[in-house]
Design a protein around this motif. Structure first.
Motif, PDB file in Angstrom:
ATOM      1  N   ARG A  76      53.527  18.378   6.438  1.00  0.00           N
ATOM      2  CA  ARG A  76      54.214  17.863   7.632  1.00  0.00           C
ATOM      3  C   ARG A  76      53.350  18.060   8.878  1.00  0.00           C
ATOM      4  O   ARG A  76      52.372  18.806   8.867  1.00  0.00           O
ATOM      5  N   VAL A  77      53.759  17.400   9.956  1.00  0.00           N
ATOM      6  CA  VAL A  77      53.112  17.604  11.252  1.00  0.00           C
ATOM      7  C   VAL A  77      53.955  18.605  12.030  1.00  0.00           C
ATOM      8  O   VAL A  77      55.161  18.425  12.207  1.00  0.00           O
ATOM      9  N   LEU A  78      53.309  19.659  12.472  1.00  0.00           N
ATOM     10  CA  LEU A  78      53.962  20.709  13.241  1.00  0.00           C
ATOM     11  C   LEU A  78      53.684  20.456  14.715  1.00  0.00           C
ATOM     12  O   LEU A  78      52.531  20.485  15.149  1.00  0.00           O
ATOM     13  N   ARG A  79      54.738  20.172  15.475  1.00  0.00           N
ATOM     14  CA  ARG A  79      54.607  19.918  16.914  1.00  0.00           C
ATOM     15  C   ARG A  79      55.318  21.025  17.667  1.00  0.00           C
ATOM     16  O   ARG A  79      56.424  21.422  17.312  1.00  0.00           O
ATOM     17  N   GLY A  80      54.671  21.523  18.711  1.00  0.00           N
ATOM     18  CA  GLY A  80      55.278  22.585  19.494  1.00  0.00           C
ATOM     19  C   GLY A  80      54.468  22.889  20.726  1.00  0.00           C
ATOM     20  O   GLY A  80      53.696  22.051  21.202  1.00  0.00           O
ATOM     21  N   CYS A  81      54.653  24.116  21.230  1.00  0.00           N
ATOM     22  CA  CYS A  81      53.918  24.545  22.411  1.00  0.00           C
ATOM     23  C   CYS A  81      53.693  26.046  22.368  1.00  0.00           C
ATOM     24  O   CYS A  81      54.412  26.772  21.683  1.00  0.00           O
ATOM     25  N   TYR A  82      52.682  26.459  23.112  1.00  0.00           N
ATOM     26  CA  TYR A  82      52.362  27.871  23.247  1.00  0.00           C
ATOM     27  C   TYR A  82      53.168  28.443  24.413  1.00  0.00           C
ATOM     28  O   TYR A  82      53.761  27.690  25.200  1.00  0.00           O
ATOM     29  N   PRO A  83      53.221  29.761  24.572  1.00  0.00           N
ATOM     30  CA  PRO A  83      54.016  30.354  25.657  1.00  0.00           C
ATOM     31  C   PRO A  83      53.679  29.828  27.048  1.00  0.00           C
ATOM     32  O   PRO A  83      54.550  29.774  27.917  1.00  0.00           O
ATOM     33  N   ASP A  84      52.441  29.398  27.272  1.00  0.00           N
ATOM     34  CA  ASP A  84      52.080  28.878  28.601  1.00  0.00           C
ATOM     35  C   ASP A  84      52.475  27.410  28.782  1.00  0.00           C
ATOM     36  O   ASP A  84      52.212  26.815  29.811  1.00  0.00           O
ATOM     37  N   GLY A  85      53.103  26.816  27.752  1.00  0.00           N
ATOM     38  CA  GLY A  85      53.562  25.432  27.839  1.00  0.00           C
ATOM     39  C   GLY A  85      52.598  24.411  27.268  1.00  0.00           C
ATOM     40  O   GLY A  85      52.932  23.231  27.167  1.00  0.00           O
ATOM     41  N   THR A  86      51.399  24.818  26.888  1.00  0.00           N
ATOM     42  CA  THR A  86      50.422  23.897  26.321  1.00  0.00           C
ATOM     43  C   THR A  86      50.931  23.365  24.982  1.00  0.00           C
ATOM     44  O   THR A  86      51.244  24.152  24.087  1.00  0.00           O
ATOM     45  N   PRO A  87      51.021  22.039  24.846  1.00  0.00           N
ATOM     46  CA  PRO A  87      51.535  21.480  23.582  1.00  0.00           C
ATOM     47  C   PRO A  87      50.461  21.457  22.491  1.00  0.00           C
ATOM     48  O   PRO A  87      49.261  21.502  22.768  1.00  0.00           O
ATOM     49  N   THR A 157      56.230  27.941  19.583  1.00  0.00           N
ATOM     50  CA  THR A 157      57.588  27.511  19.228  1.00  0.00           C
ATOM     51  C   THR A 157      57.602  25.986  19.127  1.00  0.00           C
ATOM     52  O   THR A 157      56.743  25.308  19.689  1.00  0.00           O
ATOM     53  N   THR A 158      58.588  25.476  18.402  1.00  0.00           N
ATOM     54  CA  THR A 158      58.799  24.029  18.399  1.00  0.00           C
ATOM     55  C   THR A 158      59.848  23.634  19.422  1.00  0.00           C
ATOM     56  O   THR A 158      60.100  22.468  19.629  1.00  0.00           O
ATOM     57  N   ASP A 159      60.431  24.618  20.086  1.00  0.00           N
ATOM     58  CA  ASP A 159      61.452  24.407  21.112  1.00  0.00           C
ATOM     59  C   ASP A 159      60.793  24.478  22.488  1.00  0.00           C
ATOM     60  O   ASP A 159      60.897  25.483  23.186  1.00  0.00           O
ATOM     61  N   CYS A 160      60.111  23.402  22.871  1.00  0.00           N
ATOM     62  CA  CYS A 160      59.367  23.420  24.136  1.00  0.00           C
ATOM     63  C   CYS A 160      60.250  23.151  25.346  1.00  0.00           C
ATOM     64  O   CYS A 160      59.801  23.320  26.483  1.00  0.00           O
ATOM     65  N   ASP A 161      61.476  22.755  25.128  1.00  0.00           N
ATOM     66  CA  ASP A 161      62.391  22.472  26.244  1.00  0.00           C
ATOM     67  C   ASP A 161      63.268  23.669  26.552  1.00  0.00           C
ATOM     68  O   ASP A 161      63.951  23.673  27.561  1.00  0.00           O
ATOM     69  N   GLY A 162      63.290  24.666  25.643  1.00  0.00           N
ATOM     70  CA  GLY A 162      64.229  25.774  25.788  1.00  0.00           C
ATOM     71  C   GLY A 162      63.707  26.997  26.411  1.00  0.00           C
ATOM     72  O   GLY A 162      62.821  27.318  26.983  1.00  0.00           O
TER      73      GLY A 162
END
Length: 162
Positions: A76-87, A157-162
């Motif tokens: 699968r493709v894993l999409r998310g972001c790091y703690p600093d917001g970088t996707p 995380t994959t929850d970049c909006d939360g």
């Protein structure tokens, strides 16, 4: 300075004279008259295993095991972001290689899923003798959180909006 010391000394003497409770003596200050130290069971939760266990209890979601991580991520493709917001977006092929899904699927390295962890091996890190980057994975509904193995910090995380 002398007045500060005098004021502090006055408070200490006042506390002693007022019948303040005696503090327990340390092991090096005990005498035979004090009797033996009472043993407690508190020690059972001390040590290197206690802190990760306590941290895990404070985390949200369900910790995924090896089979669950594989079912959710392999192929699968894993999409998310790091703690600093970088996707980020990484494609995890079923053959154990992973690619940068945002950069013409450039090969980044290999990955393994074992011992309840997801580990990435980057060639430049491996050549430098550095260890794989491993993560403990937690599921929160449809979102995934990736923590360092000691559970001290969330790495992605994959929850970049939360």
């Amino acid at each position: 300075m002398k007045s500060c010391i005098a004021i502090f000394s006055t408070f200490v003497l006042a506390a002693c004279a007022s019948g303040a409770p005696n503090l327990p003596l340390g092991p090096d200050q005990r005498t035979a008259e004090d009797g033996p130290l009472a043993q407690t069971e508190d020690w059972k939760d001390w040590g290197p295993e206690e802190n990760p266990r306590a941290r895990e209890q404070g985390l949200e979601g369900k910790r995924l095991g090896t089979a669950e991580i594989s079912a959710v991520l392999r192929g699968r493709v894993l999409r998310g972001c790091y703690p600093d917001g970088t996707p980020f977006a990484e494609a995890l092929d079923s053959d154990g290689q992973f690619y940068d899904a945002t950069n013409n699927n450039q090969l980044l390295g290999t990955y393994t899923i074992a011992n309840n962890q997801l580990c990435f091996r980057y060639p430049e890190r491996a050549q430098a003798g550095q260890p794989d980057s491993c993560f403990t994975v937690f599921s929160r509904g449809k979102d995934l959180d990736f923590y360092t193995p000691d559970l001290r910090s969330r790495a992605a995380t994959t929850d970049c909006d939360g």
